[in-house]
Write an enzyme that holds these catalytic residues in place. Sequence first.
Site, PDB file in Angstrom:
ATOM      1  N   GLU A 128      30.923  35.162  35.895  1.00  0.00           N
ATOM      2  CA  GLU A 128      31.957  34.426  35.165  1.00  0.00           C
ATOM      3  C   GLU A 128      33.286  34.555  35.906  1.00  0.00           C
ATOM      4  OE1 GLU A 128      31.783  32.323  32.534  1.00  0.00           O
ATOM      5  OE2 GLU A 128      33.785  32.109  33.349  1.00  0.00           O
ATOM      6  N   ARG A 167      39.830  33.416  33.576  1.00  0.00           N
ATOM      7  CA  ARG A 167      40.998  34.311  33.542  1.00  0.00           C
ATOM      8  C   ARG A 167      41.449  34.482  32.105  1.00  0.00           C
ATOM      9  NH1 ARG A 167      44.624  30.525  36.959  1.00  0.00           N
ATOM     10  NH2 ARG A 167      43.217  29.150  35.823  1.00  0.00           N
ATOM     11  N   LEU A 174      49.757  33.557  45.406  1.00  0.00           N
ATOM     12  CA  LEU A 174      50.700  34.041  46.415  1.00  0.00           C
ATOM     13  C   LEU A 174      52.039  34.329  45.738  1.00  0.00           C
ATOM     14  CD1 LEU A 174      50.163  31.866  49.644  1.00  0.00           C
ATOM     15  CD2 LEU A 174      49.567  34.255  49.261  1.00  0.00           C
ATOM     16  N   CYS A 232      40.340  43.616  35.515  1.00  0.00           N
ATOM     17  CA  CYS A 232      39.380  43.108  36.511  1.00  0.00           C
ATOM     18  C   CYS A 232      39.739  43.473  37.941  1.00  0.00           C
ATOM     19  CB  CYS A 232      39.268  41.598  36.377  1.00  0.00           C
ATOM     20  SG  CYS A 232      38.744  41.104  34.735  1.00  0.00           S
ATOM     21  N   ARG A 264      45.756  46.605  29.015  1.00  0.00           N
ATOM     22  CA  ARG A 264      44.990  47.555  29.824  1.00  0.00           C
ATOM     23  C   ARG A 264      45.392  47.442  31.292  1.00  0.00           C
ATOM     24  NH1 ARG A 264      39.095  45.732  28.302  1.00  0.00           N
ATOM     25  NH2 ARG A 264      40.187  43.752  28.355  1.00  0.00           N
TER      26      ARG A 264
HETATM   27  C1  UGA Z   1      40.749  37.674  37.160  1.00  0.00           C
HETATM   28  C2  UGA Z   1      40.287  36.462  37.999  1.00  0.00           C
HETATM   29  O1  UGA Z   1      41.404  35.610  38.283  1.00  0.00           O
HETATM   30  C3  UGA Z   1      39.216  35.671  37.262  1.00  0.00           C
HETATM   31  O2  UGA Z   1      38.736  34.603  38.083  1.00  0.00           O
HETATM   32  C4  UGA Z   1      38.047  36.621  36.913  1.00  0.00           C
HETATM   33  O3  UGA Z   1      37.037  35.947  36.182  1.00  0.00           O
HETATM   34  C5  UGA Z   1      38.576  37.783  36.088  1.00  0.00           C
HETATM   35  O4  UGA Z   1      39.592  38.476  36.845  1.00  0.00           O
HETATM   36  C6  UGA Z   1      37.417  38.704  35.791  1.00  0.00           C
HETATM   37  O5  UGA Z   1      36.861  39.274  36.731  1.00  0.00           O
HETATM   38  O6  UGA Z   1      36.987  38.781  34.640  1.00  0.00           O
HETATM   39  P1  UGA Z   1      42.417  38.056  35.097  1.00  0.00           P
HETATM   40  O7  UGA Z   1      42.274  39.505  35.389  1.00  0.00           O
HETATM   41  O8  UGA Z   1      42.280  37.567  33.700  1.00  0.00           O
HETATM   42  O9  UGA Z   1      41.368  37.184  35.982  1.00  0.00           O
HETATM   43  O10 UGA Z   1      43.886  37.625  35.548  1.00  0.00           O
HETATM   44  P2  UGA Z   1      44.591  36.938  36.803  1.00  0.00           P
HETATM   45  O11 UGA Z   1      45.285  35.719  36.333  1.00  0.00           O
HETATM   46  O12 UGA Z   1      43.678  36.768  37.935  1.00  0.00           O
HETATM   47  O13 UGA Z   1      45.694  38.029  37.164  1.00  0.00           O
HETATM   48  C7  UGA Z   1      45.363  39.347  37.591  1.00  0.00           C
HETATM   49  C8  UGA Z   1      46.601  40.105  38.000  1.00  0.00           C
HETATM   50  O14 UGA Z   1      47.130  39.590  39.224  1.00  0.00           O
HETATM   51  C9  UGA Z   1      47.748  40.058  36.995  1.00  0.00           C
HETATM   52  O15 UGA Z   1      48.292  41.344  36.859  1.00  0.00           O
HETATM   53  C10 UGA Z   1      48.747  39.113  37.637  1.00  0.00           C
HETATM   54  O16 UGA Z   1      50.067  39.395  37.254  1.00  0.00           O
HETATM   55  C11 UGA Z   1      48.513  39.387  39.107  1.00  0.00           C
HETATM   56  N1  UGA Z   1      48.916  38.276  39.981  1.00  0.00           N
HETATM   57  C12 UGA Z   1      48.245  37.098  39.946  1.00  0.00           C
HETATM   58  C13 UGA Z   1      49.962  38.440  40.876  1.00  0.00           C
HETATM   59  O17 UGA Z   1      50.597  39.507  40.954  1.00  0.00           O
HETATM   60  N2  UGA Z   1      50.299  37.404  41.714  1.00  0.00           N
HETATM   61  C14 UGA Z   1      49.633  36.223  41.679  1.00  0.00           C
HETATM   62  O18 UGA Z   1      49.993  35.320  42.482  1.00  0.00           O
HETATM   63  C15 UGA Z   1      48.594  36.055  40.774  1.00  0.00           C
END
Ligand code: UGA
Length: 434
Positions: A152, A155, A251, A261, A328
């Site tokens: 899956e 996000r 980015l 995750c 978390r």
């Molecule tokens: C992430 C993946 O994006 C999903 O595709 C995946 O299904 C999911 O993990 C999972 O394995 O279940 P998620 O953890 O919900 O999703 O959130 P993201 O939107 O990916 O963000 C993760 C972290 O990266 C956040 O702390 C966010 O602030 C950070 N982030 C994201 C950045 O610092 N810079 C960015 O450009 C993007």
Amino acid sequence: MELCIIGSGYVGLVTGACFAEVGHHVICVDNDQRKVDMLQRGEIPIFEPGLEDLVQRNVAAKRLRFTNSIEDGVDNSQIVFIAVPTPPQVDGSVDLTYIERVAREIAGVLKPGQYRVIVDKSTVPVKTGEKVQATIQRYNQNAELDVISNPEFLREGCAIPDLMRPDRIVIGSSSQRATDLMKRVYEPFQVPILVTDVNSAELIKHAANSFLSLKISYINAVSAICEASGADVEMVADGIGMDRRIGRNFLNAGLGYGGSCFPKDVKAFIAIADELGAPFQLLKEVERINAGQLDRFLKKVREALWVLREKRITVWGLTFKPDTDDVRNSVAIDLINKLVAEGAHVTAYDPKGMEKAREYSLIPTSVKLAATAVEAAEGAEALILATEWKEFASQDFAKVKAVMHTPQVFDGRNLFNPKTMREMGFAYHGVGRA
Ligand code: UGA
């Protein structure tokens, strides 16, 4: 189709609701009877935009129901999805206890002649499918089944659009019969389907999350060079992101990645690679950069405020990202704990995360939680933006400035426009830009 999802956590619940929405009949199984009762009443234990409506609508239409009985789910479904937690162990490797237990439970209820496709939806190390198949067959020699992988990619915060309109569906299967059934499940979604072998599908998930984490660490490392040279990381990200081979997504420089995750999956992938004798040094650097980003940011706060002890500091944001109540592994929470450890008096505000931060005791009791963003800023000597909720971008900054003691803003997610903030009289500090 008749589908069963074992585990009504984030992935299981959203997947179940979306499958029901496109017309399948879905039974969601969870071993927590209280949760089952709540869900059957349409009450949702997590905050996810649109989820409550979706669950209520599909429960009412009798396409979605909840039970604590695996037997009920397996008996009445062609396909059984496993969506139980796969938490990290202390050494970073994945704890597969729940997956193994579910495999044994499925073996215990599978009846002779009942062909079932068992689908692993949880994030698991490569080769787990083989172990699930062997386990079920060991406990039930008459079991007729195929175990396949269907990772899956949703996000949190945009789980429903991600699930309804994904970039791709990955089906890892070695059985044509199982693949054909899975294609029917996803037919209503009209999205590209990639069919692979089971091991490759399992690997795709860890490789994808690790690559996205690498992208974030890459831009964060570039942000340090921008700060040292006077360049602007936002412009650099735009400039490299316009190359379609690179892309602008993920980015965004900031305080680093968090959540349940990325940190877990990068660690797990390192452990998997080590165990397979193919160490993945690059990912260790990804982790190092990620951890260093918060320390670099705090250094900037110290440079501006000098001593943090007894300083009144406001933190906007507690959740690991906007549009979720998930706190978390949130960098915002780490930040607050570090500020408090240095003796600062912290007041925080978050649109959705305050209840859970308190409930799980993630922040010290000395941290005050305010009712509004402006109230949190009252008397503050510095305001730190830790999570980029839209609500924070649209504040009345004249009001914010008026209530602050000294108008200093540390923008940990580059949410605000530096020029506008400075014109309003704030001392502004972003990440990787002057
Ligand atoms: C992430 C993946 O994006 C999903 O595709 C995946 O299904 C999911 O993990 C999972 O394995 O279940 P998620 O953890 O919900 O999703 O959130 P993201 O939107 O990916 O963000 C993760 C972290 O990266 C956040 O702390 C966010 O602030 C950070 N982030 C994201 C950045 O610092 N810079 C960015 O450009 C993007």
